[in-house]
Structure formats: C-alpha cells, structure tokens
Motif scaffolding. Structure first.
Motif, PDB file in Angstrom:
ATOM      1  N   LEU A   1       2.694  94.067  16.085  1.00 41.59           N
ATOM      2  CA  LEU A   1       1.481  93.929  16.880  1.00 41.59           C
ATOM      3  C   LEU A   1       1.687  94.713  18.164  1.00 41.59           C
ATOM      4  O   LEU A   1       2.654  94.466  18.890  1.00 41.59           O
ATOM      5  N   ALA A   2       0.831  95.693  18.419  1.00 37.85           N
ATOM      6  CA  ALA A   2       0.926  96.507  19.634  1.00 37.85           C
ATOM      7  C   ALA A   2      -0.332  96.254  20.459  1.00 37.85           C
ATOM      8  O   ALA A   2      -1.449  96.442  19.976  1.00 37.85           O
ATOM      9  N   VAL A   3      -0.137  95.797  21.701  1.00 39.20           N
ATOM     10  CA  VAL A   3      -1.244  95.454  22.587  1.00 39.20           C
ATOM     11  C   VAL A   3      -1.187  96.359  23.811  1.00 39.20           C
ATOM     12  O   VAL A   3      -0.152  96.441  24.473  1.00 39.20           O
ATOM     13  N   ASP A   4      -2.290  97.035  24.111  1.00 35.99           N
ATOM     14  CA  ASP A   4      -2.351  97.895  25.286  1.00 35.99           C
ATOM     15  C   ASP A   4      -2.526  97.051  26.540  1.00 35.99           C
ATOM     16  O   ASP A   4      -3.499  96.304  26.660  1.00 35.99           O
ATOM     17  N   LEU A   5      -1.577  97.171  27.472  1.00 36.69           N
ATOM     18  CA  LEU A   5      -1.629  96.467  28.752  1.00 36.69           C
ATOM     19  C   LEU A   5      -1.271  97.430  29.885  1.00 36.69           C
ATOM     20  O   LEU A   5      -0.348  97.170  30.650  1.00 36.69           O
TER      21      LEU A   5
ATOM     22  N   ASP B   1      -3.332  96.904  17.897  1.00 34.63           N
ATOM     23  CA  ASP B   1      -3.142  97.377  16.529  1.00 34.63           C
ATOM     24  C   ASP B   1      -2.213  96.384  15.847  1.00 34.63           C
ATOM     25  O   ASP B   1      -1.278  95.877  16.470  1.00 34.63           O
ATOM     26  N   LEU B   2      -2.460  96.124  14.581  1.00 35.42           N
ATOM     27  CA  LEU B   2      -1.603  95.235  13.804  1.00 35.42           C
ATOM     28  C   LEU B   2      -1.335  95.900  12.465  1.00 35.42           C
ATOM     29  O   LEU B   2      -2.260  96.359  11.797  1.00 35.42           O
ATOM     30  N   LEU B   3      -0.054  95.974  12.087  1.00 34.00           N
ATOM     31  CA  LEU B   3       0.299  96.581  10.811  1.00 34.00           C
ATOM     32  C   LEU B   3       1.488  95.845  10.201  1.00 34.00           C
ATOM     33  O   LEU B   3       2.214  95.144  10.899  1.00 34.00           O
TER      34      LEU B   3
ATOM     35  N   VAL C   1       2.546  99.289  26.816  1.00 34.71           N
ATOM     36  CA  VAL C   1       2.269  98.706  25.501  1.00 34.71           C
ATOM     37  C   VAL C   1       3.227  97.546  25.248  1.00 34.71           C
ATOM     38  O   VAL C   1       4.443  97.705  25.337  1.00 34.71           O
ATOM     39  N   LEU C   2       2.658  96.383  24.948  1.00 31.31           N
ATOM     40  CA  LEU C   2       3.443  95.219  24.549  1.00 31.31           C
ATOM     41  C   LEU C   2       3.576  95.261  23.038  1.00 31.31           C
ATOM     42  O   LEU C   2       2.573  95.327  22.324  1.00 31.31           O
ATOM     43  N   SER C   3       4.815  95.263  22.538  1.00 29.34           N
ATOM     44  CA  SER C   3       5.059  95.305  21.093  1.00 29.34           C
ATOM     45  C   SER C   3       5.708  94.008  20.651  1.00 29.34           C
ATOM     46  O   SER C   3       6.735  93.608  21.201  1.00 29.34           O
ATOM     47  N   LEU C   4       5.102  93.372  19.671  1.00 26.04           N
ATOM     48  CA  LEU C   4       5.659  92.153  19.084  1.00 26.04           C
ATOM     49  C   LEU C   4       6.045  92.446  17.645  1.00 26.04           C
ATOM     50  O   LEU C   4       5.287  93.082  16.911  1.00 26.04           O
ATOM     51  N   THR C   5       7.219  91.993  17.247  1.00 28.76           N
ATOM     52  CA  THR C   5       7.653  92.082  15.865  1.00 28.76           C
ATOM     53  C   THR C   5       7.678  90.671  15.323  1.00 28.76           C
ATOM     54  O   THR C   5       8.376  89.807  15.853  1.00 28.76           O
TER      55      THR C   5
END
Length: 145
Positions: free
Chosen positions: A41-45, A31-33, A110-114
């Motif tokens: 950016l949240a990536v399911d891992l 998901d990107l918002l 969940v990997l979260s990138l800011t």
C-alpha cells in the motif's frame, strides 16, 4: 423581523459539507497491489511531518493519520492551495492478512506499507491419498468360512 434565505448559499453550504467528507481521501491518494505473498500500500503524503504519521490496526480497520503544518498564518497569502492540518484515511481490510506483521516506511513523501498474507490464507497443495481398488481388496481378503 424578516428572515432572509438564500437558496444558493444554502446549496453551497450543503455541497461543502458533502465534499469535505471526501476531502481527506483526495488528499491521501493511494495505490494498492499484490506481490506474491504480500500486499503493498503506497500513500502519497507530500509535506507531511514524519513524526506525525501514525498507522494503527484495530480488528480489520487500518487507519493512517498524518499532519501537514501550515506556514505562518500572519503572512499575506497570494495563493494558498496546499491543504494543511490533520488528514486521516481508514481502510477495511479483509481477514487472511497478517496484520500483526505490517511494516511501514516513509520516504520522498510516500508512506509504504507491506501487509503479508497470513499462512492460513496462502495457497497450498493438498496431497491426495490413493485408496486400493475394490478388486484388490476382495482378492487379498481371506475367504470367510
């Protein structure tokens, strides 16, 4: 010597090669918002080994890699649907982002990138200078002799 050609097997091989190129993105849904002055950016891992998660940026290419190790391969598997191995996803990001200030965290699979927006790309007000009207200029100007 005769050669046997099976069109269905060939089609299966072709479809497998096409689908394998999109496999990684399906395994790493995201998901990107945008929230105010940054993107999230949240990536399911799920099940990824935290020590194998690697996030890198080169120019405008953001790369995410992770590994999910398989359990014992010597076991008699009844069902094996969870993929294992190395997974990667690359995203072309636009200019106007502060790529040197990205922060990352991994929790609950969940990997979260800011990703902050750079100062140059942020909206800003431009002050408008008010000029004198032509009538005022001619009144204030000394008469030419």
């Amino acid at each position: 010597m005769a050669t046997r050609w099976d069109p269905f097997q060939e089609m299966d091989r072709l479809m497998s090669s096409v689908l394998s190129s999109t496999r990684n993105s399906a395994v790493m849904p995201m998901d990107l918002l945008r929230e105010e002055d940054h993107y999230v950016l949240a990536v399911d891992l799920p099940g990824a080994d935290p020590g194998t998660i690697d996030v890198s940026v080169e120019d405008t290419m953001l790369t995410i890699r992770a590994e999910r190790t398989a359990r014992s391969s010597s076991a008699d598997w009844l069902v094996r649907e969870r993929p294992s191995g190395t997974f990667a996803r690359q995203l072309q990001v636009g200019r106007g982002l502060a790529l040197d200030q990205i922060t990352a965290s991994y929790a609950d699979g969940v990997l979260s990138l800011t990703i902050p927006v750079s100062e140059q790309a942020k909206p800003r007000k431009i002050e408008v200078q008010h000029a004198s009207t032509p009538a005022q200029i001619t009144q204030d100007a000394p008469a030419a002799s």
